[in-house]
Write an enzyme that holds these catalytic residues in place. Structure first.
Site, PDB file in Angstrom:
ATOM      1  N   LYS A  59     -13.019 -16.013   7.916  1.00  0.00           N
ATOM      2  CA  LYS A  59     -12.796 -14.787   8.690  1.00  0.00           C
ATOM      3  C   LYS A  59     -13.715 -13.618   8.317  1.00  0.00           C
ATOM      4  O   LYS A  59     -14.112 -12.846   9.187  1.00  0.00           O
ATOM      5  CB  LYS A  59     -11.345 -14.342   8.565  1.00  0.00           C
ATOM      6  CG  LYS A  59     -10.377 -15.201   9.367  1.00  0.00           C
ATOM      7  CD  LYS A  59      -8.969 -14.639   9.299  1.00  0.00           C
ATOM      8  CE  LYS A  59      -8.033 -15.408  10.199  1.00  0.00           C
ATOM      9  NZ  LYS A  59      -6.717 -14.795  10.318  1.00  0.00           N
ATOM     10  N   ASP A  96      -5.064 -10.738  15.175  1.00  0.00           N
ATOM     11  CA  ASP A  96      -3.873 -10.898  14.327  1.00  0.00           C
ATOM     12  C   ASP A  96      -2.942  -9.692  14.439  1.00  0.00           C
ATOM     13  O   ASP A  96      -1.712  -9.834  14.439  1.00  0.00           O
ATOM     14  CB  ASP A  96      -4.282 -11.082  12.860  1.00  0.00           C
ATOM     15  CG  ASP A  96      -4.857 -12.469  12.599  1.00  0.00           C
ATOM     16  OD1 ASP A  96      -4.657 -13.369  13.440  1.00  0.00           O
ATOM     17  OD2 ASP A  96      -5.520 -12.649  11.553  1.00  0.00           O
TER      18      ASP A  96
HETATM   19  N1  NAP Z   1       1.407 -15.844  11.565  1.00  0.00           N
HETATM   20  C1  NAP Z   1       0.115 -15.698  11.638  1.00  0.00           C
HETATM   21  O1  NAP Z   1      -0.492 -15.733  12.704  1.00  0.00           O
HETATM   22  C2  NAP Z   1      -0.663 -15.442  10.367  1.00  0.00           C
HETATM   23  C3  NAP Z   1      -1.894 -14.752  10.410  1.00  0.00           C
HETATM   24  C4  NAP Z   1      -2.565 -14.511   9.194  1.00  0.00           C
HETATM   25  C5  NAP Z   1      -2.011 -14.973   7.992  1.00  0.00           C
HETATM   26  N2  NAP Z   1      -0.839 -15.658   8.001  1.00  0.00           N
HETATM   27  C6  NAP Z   1      -0.240 -16.153   6.746  1.00  0.00           C
HETATM   28  O2  NAP Z   1      -0.068 -15.034   5.884  1.00  0.00           O
HETATM   29  C7  NAP Z   1      -0.256 -15.410   4.525  1.00  0.00           C
HETATM   30  C8  NAP Z   1      -1.292 -14.483   3.900  1.00  0.00           C
HETATM   31  O3  NAP Z   1      -2.535 -14.685   4.568  1.00  0.00           O
HETATM   32  P1  NAP Z   1      -3.838 -13.834   4.206  1.00  0.00           P
HETATM   33  O4  NAP Z   1      -4.899 -14.236   5.168  1.00  0.00           O
HETATM   34  O5  NAP Z   1      -3.513 -12.381   4.066  1.00  0.00           O
HETATM   35  O6  NAP Z   1      -4.187 -14.435   2.767  1.00  0.00           O
HETATM   36  P2  NAP Z   1      -5.040 -13.789   1.598  1.00  0.00           P
HETATM   37  O7  NAP Z   1      -6.064 -12.841   2.168  1.00  0.00           O
HETATM   38  O8  NAP Z   1      -5.466 -14.916   0.740  1.00  0.00           O
HETATM   39  O9  NAP Z   1      -3.963 -12.887   0.787  1.00  0.00           O
HETATM   40  C9  NAP Z   1      -2.922 -13.478   0.043  1.00  0.00           C
HETATM   41  C10 NAP Z   1      -1.945 -12.407  -0.425  1.00  0.00           C
HETATM   42  O10 NAP Z   1      -0.886 -13.022  -1.165  1.00  0.00           O
HETATM   43  C11 NAP Z   1      -0.806 -12.439  -2.469  1.00  0.00           C
HETATM   44  N3  NAP Z   1      -0.393 -13.433  -3.454  1.00  0.00           N
HETATM   45  C12 NAP Z   1      -0.807 -14.730  -3.550  1.00  0.00           C
HETATM   46  N4  NAP Z   1      -0.218 -15.329  -4.611  1.00  0.00           N
HETATM   47  C13 NAP Z   1       0.583 -14.383  -5.184  1.00  0.00           C
HETATM   48  C14 NAP Z   1       1.466 -14.371  -6.319  1.00  0.00           C
HETATM   49  N5  NAP Z   1       1.645 -15.483  -7.076  1.00  0.00           N
HETATM   50  N6  NAP Z   1       2.140 -13.235  -6.603  1.00  0.00           N
HETATM   51  C15 NAP Z   1       1.984 -12.125  -5.843  1.00  0.00           C
HETATM   52  N7  NAP Z   1       1.152 -12.062  -4.778  1.00  0.00           N
HETATM   53  C16 NAP Z   1       0.467 -13.174  -4.451  1.00  0.00           C
HETATM   54  C17 NAP Z   1      -2.208 -11.945  -2.747  1.00  0.00           C
HETATM   55  O11 NAP Z   1      -2.180 -10.956  -3.768  1.00  0.00           O
HETATM   56  P3  NAP Z   1      -3.555 -10.559  -4.554  1.00  0.00           P
HETATM   57  O12 NAP Z   1      -4.268  -9.573  -3.691  1.00  0.00           O
HETATM   58  O13 NAP Z   1      -3.055  -9.982  -5.824  1.00  0.00           O
HETATM   59  O14 NAP Z   1      -4.323 -11.854  -4.763  1.00  0.00           O
HETATM   60  C18 NAP Z   1      -2.578 -11.375  -1.365  1.00  0.00           C
HETATM   61  O15 NAP Z   1      -1.968 -10.127  -1.166  1.00  0.00           O
HETATM   62  C19 NAP Z   1      -0.666 -16.883   4.562  1.00  0.00           C
HETATM   63  O16 NAP Z   1       0.474 -17.647   4.299  1.00  0.00           O
HETATM   64  C20 NAP Z   1      -1.137 -17.109   5.990  1.00  0.00           C
HETATM   65  O17 NAP Z   1      -0.936 -18.431   6.417  1.00  0.00           O
HETATM   66  C21 NAP Z   1      -0.142 -15.882   9.157  1.00  0.00           C
END
Ligand code: NAP
Length: 269
Positions: A59, A96
């Site tokens: 992305k 999104d």
């Molecule tokens: N429904 C939809 O259409 C849609 C769209 C986009 C995303 N999503 C879902 O949303 C989720 C996040 O996506 P993303 O793109 O934002 O991912 P990302 O950019 O990789 O961000 C992951 C987030 O989770 C946090 N995190 C991960 N492990 C953690 C832990 N052990 N303790 C505390 N915080 C933790 C990270 O914190 P840090 O910053 O500290 O690493 C960060 O804030 C995913 O499951 C994805 O599948 C869904």
């Protein structure tokens, strides 16, 4: 396009609309290694694609590869959709935020962003889209908590407006007086630990939303539902973000119907 991508539910969704609208086309998962993204994007036009969606890990990189990026995607810092124009040039957008807000509006018609403080957990691409959408809708207070505080602070500084970045340890207390709480971390997703969040300070009137859709009901949403909060899962966000893509690719208005939701729910189990 993603890496990995074969788990994606998007083909089921888009191919449903291809059938419904009688369009001779198909939506296929393309497993593209990160280093292959520039060539893969440039191959879309000669291969006859109308466009593509991008998921992890493409992305952000794609922003530097397309010919034009729309203002919302620039603000969010990521592209989720590419449109191939007739001259072969590529336009990038991010749907999104649209998906998150329109899912809320469809699931909870009485929801208003300005109704009270929103607590957002996360600091990645999902959290950026959620915060951007809430601000656009007139949120007056967003409490943003992320494990890595500087990421949350960065969003607050970039977006301006009423976002307060708070340390992750404050997440339980931050729920006091909130009108909604959104999990935009990956915690609670299948294969990940559950989100560790005590809900005792969350008002019973508050809405609990998760952007994760596998599983459909995360442990966080189950706990919120069991204590009487209304909940919204992440499936609708996925469904609704696809609507502006169809408008851009084919000029067609699509709908998220009960039948489509049921089909997708069955597949996400
Ligand atoms: N429904 C939809 O259409 C849609 C769209 C986009 C995303 N999503 C879902 O949303 C989720 C996040 O996506 P993303 O793109 O934002 O991912 P990302 O950019 O990789 O961000 C992951 C987030 O989770 C946090 N995190 C991960 N492990 C953690 C832990 N052990 N303790 C505390 N915080 C933790 C990270 O914190 P840090 O910053 O500290 O690493 C960060 O804030 C995913 O499951 C994805 O599948 C869904």
């Amino acid at each position: 396009m993603g890496w990995p991508v074969m788990h994606s539910r998007s083909p089921l969704l888009h191919n449903y609309w291809f059938r419904q609208h009688g369009l001779a086309g198909t939506y296929v998962p393309l497993a593209i290694r990160p280093e292959g993204l520039p060539a893969a994007l440039r191959a879309l036009h000669p291969l006859g694609f109308a466009g593509a969606n991008l998921t992890i890990p493409h992305k952000q990189h794609a922003m530097t590869l397309v010919d034009e990026v729309d203002p919302v995607a620039i603000r969010i810092g990521a592209i989720s959709c590419v449109v191939v124009r007739s001259d072969g040039s590529l336009a990038g957008s991010n749907n999104d935020c649209y998906g998150f807000i329109h899912n809320l509006k469809q699931s909870e018609p009485r929801w208003r962003a300005g109704a009270g403080p929103a607590v957002v957990l996360g600091g990645g691409g999902g959290a950026r889209a959620v915060c951007y959408g809430l601000l656009q809708e007139g949120a007056k207070e967003i409490r943003l908590l992320n494990r890595t505080l500087p990421r949350a602070k960065g969003i607050a500084a970039e977006f301006g407006g009423p976002i307060e970045a708070l340390p992750w340890e404050y997440r339980h207390d931050a729920l006091e007086g909130a009108a909604m709480v959104v999990n935009a971390t990956s915690l609670g997703m299948t294969g990940q630990p559950a989100l560790d969040l005590r809900l005792d300070k969350l008002p019973k009137s508050a809405l609990a939303a998760d952007i994760i859709y596998v599983p459909l009901e995360t442990p966080f949403l189950a706990a919120a539902r069991q204590r009487g909060n209304r909940t919204v899962n992440g499936l609708g966000m996925l469904l609704h973000q696809a609507r502006p893509a169809w408008k851009a690719w084919f000029g067609i208005d699509t709908e998220v119907t009960a039948e489509l939701r049921a089909l997708m729910e069955k597949s996400t189990g």
